[in-house]
Design a protein around this motif. Structure first.
Motif, PDB file in Angstrom:
ATOM      1  N   GLU A 208      22.969  -5.966  59.154  1.00 36.30           N
ATOM      2  CA  GLU A 208      22.462  -5.898  57.782  1.00 36.30           C
ATOM      3  C   GLU A 208      20.941  -5.717  57.778  1.00 36.30           C
ATOM      4  N   GLY A 209      20.286  -6.358  58.753  1.00 35.90           N
ATOM      5  CA  GLY A 209      18.825  -6.231  58.880  1.00 35.90           C
ATOM      6  C   GLY A 209      18.423  -4.779  59.133  1.00 35.90           C
ATOM      7  N   TRP A 210      19.295  -4.038  59.786  1.00 40.38           N
ATOM      8  CA  TRP A 210      18.975  -2.621  60.067  1.00 40.38           C
ATOM      9  C   TRP A 210      19.336  -1.699  58.894  1.00 40.38           C
ATOM     10  N   GLY A 211      19.852  -2.339  57.857  1.00 47.14           N
ATOM     11  CA  GLY A 211      20.246  -1.539  56.685  1.00 47.14           C
ATOM     12  C   GLY A 211      21.675  -1.056  56.806  1.00 47.14           C
ATOM     13  N   GLY A 212      22.423  -1.662  57.738  1.00 49.37           N
ATOM     14  CA  GLY A 212      23.812  -1.252  57.893  1.00 49.37           C
ATOM     15  C   GLY A 212      24.768  -2.291  57.327  1.00 49.37           C
ATOM     16  N   LYS A 213      26.044  -2.160  57.697  1.00 46.04           N
ATOM     17  CA  LYS A 213      27.066  -3.038  57.152  1.00 46.04           C
ATOM     18  C   LYS A 213      28.113  -3.310  58.212  1.00 46.04           C
ATOM     19  N   LEU A 214      28.579  -4.596  58.249  1.00 43.38           N
ATOM     20  CA  LEU A 214      29.652  -4.936  59.185  1.00 43.38           C
ATOM     21  C   LEU A 214      30.899  -5.212  58.357  1.00 43.38           C
ATOM     22  N   ILE A 215      31.931  -4.407  58.579  1.00 44.35           N
ATOM     23  CA  ILE A 215      33.167  -4.566  57.797  1.00 44.35           C
ATOM     24  C   ILE A 215      34.258  -5.078  58.730  1.00 44.35           C
TER      25      ILE A 215
END
Ligand code: ADP
Length: 795
Positions: free
Chosen positions: A763-770
């Motif tokens: 999330e810190g990198w601007g991504g998402k973990l689903i």
């Protein structure tokens, strides 16, 4: 149709009208004729009275003229003049007396006498007159003044009423010849006159005083009140010495007398004594100022008139009556055919259209009867057609009626059914209201905030706790979109937009929890850390119609968590250095730097070394978590080939895969660009996810790692067919120290920090973990990263 009976037949109306007309006309005629006859009769009566009176006055005048003439003739006799011219004439001179007596013979004078210039009676046929002084008498005064005169007065000697006539003797006046006439001679004839047939007869002198009357009570009465001069004169001359002259009420008659009117006068006066209308006739006696007056009672005069009027009226009334009878008979005759026509019409109207009628009057009634018969014939024709039509229509109507009855029955049933439904609806409504009440009571008694939205996310129900937390009142909130009222923000990144989780719940129908570290900003700007979950509201058919959200004040837990984090941070920092030196010492020990160890000591030292390594890993994880929580994560980005790094990691964990006999296959898209990312951390994330896929797998399970991407995003998928994650635990997965029950069961070692750290980094990198998973089927972890990695760069 009901026929109205005539209240007044036409015949009766015409009869009444004609009778009324005849009666009115008759009355008018009677009145006119009566008036004409009365006027005529009165005129003829008055004419009769007047002519009789005229006759009487002529006769009286003649008598008076005779007496006056006697005085004139005697005055011309020379002996009389000589006698009076004597110096000293003797009273009762024989010669003169003889002349007087001879002249009076056959003439019924009361007295014939000579008066000297002093007014003294010298010689008289009535010896009692002689020597008496008559100088005060008017007839003497006038004669001595040279004028013949006549008057009526009561004699001063005889005390009897008489006519006095005087004539002067010779031109130079030596005396007076006077004649006194007894009025009884005149009046007796009058009393016998015909005038009496109509009433009374009066002789009125120039004073207006009645001196002879067939009505004794009128004698010496004046016609009306005399004027004062006349009364004074009467008194001086002692004209009516012993009589009391009182007035009657005949003023009109008095005016005629005083005025010396020559014409005859006939008029009516109202007699105030007997209160009757009197017919008065007045006529002057010759040239004398005397009048004969007759008085007839009007009733007597009109008595004859009345009889005649009555007879005439009777005749007219009889004629009218006869006329009415004739007219009634005529009407009866004339109306007989009409009656017949009415009867015929009555029969026809009651249905006897076969009846016939015959009227041969030759007038309009005959034409009318013929027209009506024609009409009846036409109706007969129509009637026949009509009957047929009525039969057809009746049949149609009864059919329609039967259908209507059926429909009515159906409608009744529908009505009943509807009423029942309405009753049920009412019951349901009451139940719903009670239910709503119950829900509201329950909601208000719940300590956590609860709000309910409709499909569009509009607030339909809120409880007191929510009011308190949000600072808005129930009415302010009702109907508004929940996002307008509830400002949820992420504690860590308050500026980023908070997901519309209610919409997500409604669209996807899933239960959702708020992101960790969420705070609610109230109306007045206060922020409360909250924890919540949103669940869809479904109809019996499963259709989502709203969302219920439970918001819990998480302040205390958050404080606890913070102190725990603080403790961990301190502990891990404190543990890091001794654990490092322990590792270093153990490595020296195992390398034999402190002398060769026997096999048993080597085994023990190795176990200690493994535990030391695990503890270092744990402390590193804890330090990561602590840094993450404190926002102290700093990246050290370098250009990283993701595919290469992933393959390396797969190789590194080979001992683990071999121990579990798990197969790992990777599909690396070579076109995926290199990323500018902190390699150490990327490795940490990948190692954790891939090793989890192996750890929580069955013996001989499969793990696939995919790397794919386009110009914007890079997607790394790690799938396994392992134990999976229970649905209830999915929500909390990724929280610190959380491990699913089945995981603890299959793999006792574990911290529950790896996933947390991985998620935070991604999330810190601007991504998402689903995370997607199904128990006993497997799990799929998807890491989405933007090509442009966000990084907190070390300063
Ligand atoms: P640890 O692995 O030390 O328990 P993690 O943070 O790595 O901690 O994982 C947290 C939890 O997530 C695990 O305890 C486990 O319950 C679950 N988990 C993670 N990956 C998987 C997976 N591939 N299959 C099943 N469960 C998993």
């Amino acid at each position: 149709m009901n026929k109205s009976q005539p209240k007044l037949s036409l015949r009766l109306k015409i009869s009444l009208m004609v009778s009324l007309w005849v009666a009115t006309f008759g009355v008018v005629i009677i009145l006119v004729i009566q008036n004409l006859v009365t006027a005529n009769l009165i005129a003829s009566k008055t004419e009769t009275i007047d002519s009789i009176l005229s006759e009487q006055t002529h006769e009286t005048a003649r008598r008076l003229d005779d007496a006056k003439g006697s005085a004139d003739v005697v005055a011309e006799i020379p002996e009389i003049g000589e006698y009076l011219e004597l110096k000293d004439p003797k009273f009762q001179d024989e010669k003169v007396l003889k002349i007087l007596k001879e002249f009076g013979l056959g003439r019924s004078y009361e007295s014939l006498y000579i008066i000297n210039t002093n007014g003294i009676a010298m010689t008289s046929t009535d010896p009692s007159f002689v020597k008496n002084d008559f100088s005060f008498r008017k007839y003497v005064i006038n004669a001595l003044a040279g004028n013949s005169y006549s008057e009526m007065a009561i004699g001063s000697v005889s005390n009897k009423l008489g006519f006095y006539f005087s004539t002067p003797v010779k031109n130079r006046i030596v005396g007076v010849v006077a004649v006194k006439l007894d009025p009884a001679v005149v009046f007796n004839d009058l009393v016998l006159s015909k005038v009496r047939d109509y009433g009374h007869l009066f002789f009125v002198n120039s004073d207006g005083v009645i001196v002879s009357a067939t009505k004794p009570e009128f004698l010496y009465k004046s016609l009306d009140q005399l004027n004062s001069d006349t009364l004074a004169e009467i008194a001086v001359e002692k004209r009516y010495p012993n009589e009391n002259v009182t007035p009657l009420d005949y003023s009109k008659a008095l005016q005629v007398v005083i005025g010396g009117n020559d014409n005859s006068k006939v008029f009516f006066v109202n007699d105030k004594i007997d209160m009757e209308q009197e017919l008065i006739a007045l006529r002057k006696v010759g040239n004398y100022r005397y009048y004969l007056m007759s008085e007839s009672n009007q009733t007597d005069v009109l008595a004859a008139v009345k009889t005649i009027s009555l007879v005439i009226m009777g005749i007219i009334a009889g004629a009218l009556f006869l006329g009415v009878i004739i007219q009634l008979l005529f009407l009866r005759f004339a109306f007989a055919p009409l009656r017949k026509l009415v009867d015929y019409a009555g029969k026809v109207s009651s249905g006897a259209i076969n009846e016939a009628i015959e009227i041969n009057t030759g007038d309009e009634l005959q034409s009318l009867s013929e027209s009506i018969q024609d009409m009846v014939l036409n109706i007969k024709g129509l009637y026949k057609g009509l009957e047929e039509q009525v039969t057809v229509k009746t049949a149609e109507l009864s059919g329609a009626l039967a259908i209507m009855e059926v429909k009515n029955g159906e409608m009744d049933n529908s009505k009943k059914a509807m009423l029942n439904v309405m009753e049920d609806l009412n019951d349901e409504k009451e139940k719903i209201a009670a239910e709503k009440n119950r829900i509201e009571t329950i909601l208000s008694s719940i300590g956590d905030g609860v709000f309910v939205t409709d499909e569009q996310g509009r607030l339909v129900m809120v409880n007191q706790a929510v009011e308190k937390m949000s600072g808005f009142t129930n009415t302010e909130m009702y109907g508004k979109n929940y996002a307008e009222i509830f400002k949820f923000v992420n504690e860590d990144s308050s500026n980023s937009e908070y997901p519309n989780f209610v919409n997500e719940v409604i669209v996807n129908g899933n239960v959702l929890s708020l992101l960790p570290h969420t705070v609610l900003i109230s109306k007045n700007g206060n922020s409360t850390p909250v924890l919540d979950s949103a669940a869809p509201l479904r109809t019996a058919e499963g259709k989502v119609f709203g969302c219920v959200v439970v918001v819990r004040d998480n302040t205390k837990e958050r404080e606890l968590e913070r102190s725990k984090d603080d403790f961990l941070s301190v502990a891990s920092h404190q543990l890091r250095t001794p654990l490092g030196s322990m590792r270093w010492s153990l490595e020296m020990l195992l390398n034999g730097d402190a002398g060769e160890l026997n096999a048993e000591a080597t085994e023990i030292a190795k176990q200690i070394y493994d535990g030391n390594l695990r503890m270092i890993g744990l402390v590193n994880d804890l330090l990561d978590v602590s840094r993450i929580d404190q926002g102290k994560v700093m990246d050290n980005p370098t250009v990283v080939d993701l595919g290469e790094t992933i393959d390396k990691i797969i190789m590194e964990i080979e001992p683990l895969t071999m121990a579990k006999n798990v197969q790992i296959s990777s599909t690396i898209d070579k076109k995926v660009p290199k990323l500018n990312i902190d390699l150490q951390r990327f490795r940490e994330v990948m190692t954790n996810l891939i090793s989890n896929a192996v750890k929580y797998n069955k013996i001989g399970g499969l793990v696939t790692v995919d790397l794919a991407g386009d110009e914007a995003n890079i997607v790394i998928t790690i799938s396994d067919n392992g134990i999976g994650i229970p649905k209830n635990d999915l929500v909390r997965l990724g929280s610190k120290f959380f491990r699913a029950k089945n995981a603890i069961h299959s793999e006792s070692e574990g911290t529950g920090l790896g996933l947390y750290v991985a998620r935070k980094f991604v999330e810190g990198w601007g991504g998402k973990l689903i995370i997607e998973s199904e128990v006993e089927v497997g799990s799929k972890m998807t890491v989405r990263l933007p090509v442009e990695i966000k990084s907190k760069i070390k300063e």
